[in-house]
Motif scaffolding. Sequence first.
Motif, short mmCIF file in Angstrom:
data_model
loop_
_atom_site.label_atom_id
_atom_site.label_comp_id
_atom_site.label_asym_id
_atom_site.label_seq_id
_atom_site.Cartn_x
_atom_site.Cartn_y
_atom_site.Cartn_z
N ILE A 1 64.50 -13.99 -8.11
CA ILE A 1 63.56 -13.08 -7.44
C ILE A 1 63.80 -11.64 -7.89
N THR B 1 61.06 -9.41 -9.88
CA THR B 1 60.64 -8.10 -9.38
C THR B 1 60.86 -7.02 -10.43
N LYS C 1 58.27 -7.38 -13.15
CA LYS C 1 56.97 -6.93 -12.63
C LYS C 1 56.88 -5.41 -12.65
N ASP C 2 57.94 -4.77 -12.20
CA ASP C 2 57.94 -3.31 -12.12
C ASP C 2 57.95 -2.65 -13.49
N LEU D 1 59.84 -16.18 -11.47
CA LEU D 1 59.39 -16.61 -10.15
C LEU D 1 59.16 -18.12 -10.12
N SER E 1 58.63 -15.64 0.69
CA SER E 1 58.83 -14.41 -0.08
C SER E 1 58.27 -14.57 -1.49
N GLY E 2 58.47 -15.75 -2.06
CA GLY E 2 57.94 -16.02 -3.39
C GLY E 2 56.42 -15.99 -3.42
N LEU F 1 55.37 -12.46 -3.44
CA LEU F 1 55.62 -11.85 -4.74
C LEU F 1 54.58 -12.28 -5.77
N GLU G 1 51.75 -10.01 -5.31
CA GLU G 1 52.06 -8.68 -5.87
C GLU G 1 51.91 -8.68 -7.38
N ILE G 2 52.43 -9.71 -8.02
CA ILE G 2 52.35 -9.79 -9.49
C ILE G 2 50.90 -9.86 -9.93
#
Length: 231
Positions: A97, A101, A104-105, A116, A141-142, A145, A148-149
């Motif tokens: 995770i 993240t 992704k950032d 992921l 949470s996944g 995410l 978000e991705i």
Amino acid sequence: NLRLFVNGDPAKPQPIHPSVIADLEVDKKNIEEKLAQKRQAQQKMVNAGMAANPVEGYRLLLDAQDDFPHLSGLDQRLARGWQQALDYLLSRIREKIITATWEKDHFNFPAAKQALGEAQGLIASWPGKDQPEELKNQSQSGTALVAEITADEYKFKEFNLRYERVKELEAGGEINTALEQFEALLEDEEYSSDARYMQYARQDLRALNKKLNASKSAADKLELARKAEQE
């Protein structure tokens, strides 16, 4: 032949009825099967201690339980194996995770999706029937995410369309126009509130400013030279 002694008197043996013999044979077979299952379960307990990782070890212990539920010491091994398997998975899932993240950032969406996906695979690898709450929470949470991705990837594609236009202008020598559009892009409220975009574009922005300054400097020198000739 098998004989049954009447009233315990060996002098008066009586043949055992065939149905009794059949029942005894069935009992014998059942006992042999139970002993084989017990030996198999004992071997799986041994193998669990040498498994490649705690999840595989716990899986073997569950198999041993299916083979022979009342094996001595198995309940304690199962409790310990459950915790070890959970701790192992949670540690690896959190690593994935964190990686997803970070990628992704930094707009590396394929790597983010891969990390992921590996995390989700680890969650799904739980061998027991009832998945622990901790893994269910990681699954949620996944899922968040993933959203978000997906949103970030779409936003970045929109940014890149305008970014490529800036590069086209720069390649065509329209440095001033390119810089104006570049600055307008970074000041767009869609991106200005997200420091990642400035970080991503900082080096190109600095290079474009240098090009513009160099172009202005060259133009100023030409103008000075022209005036000197006229004088």
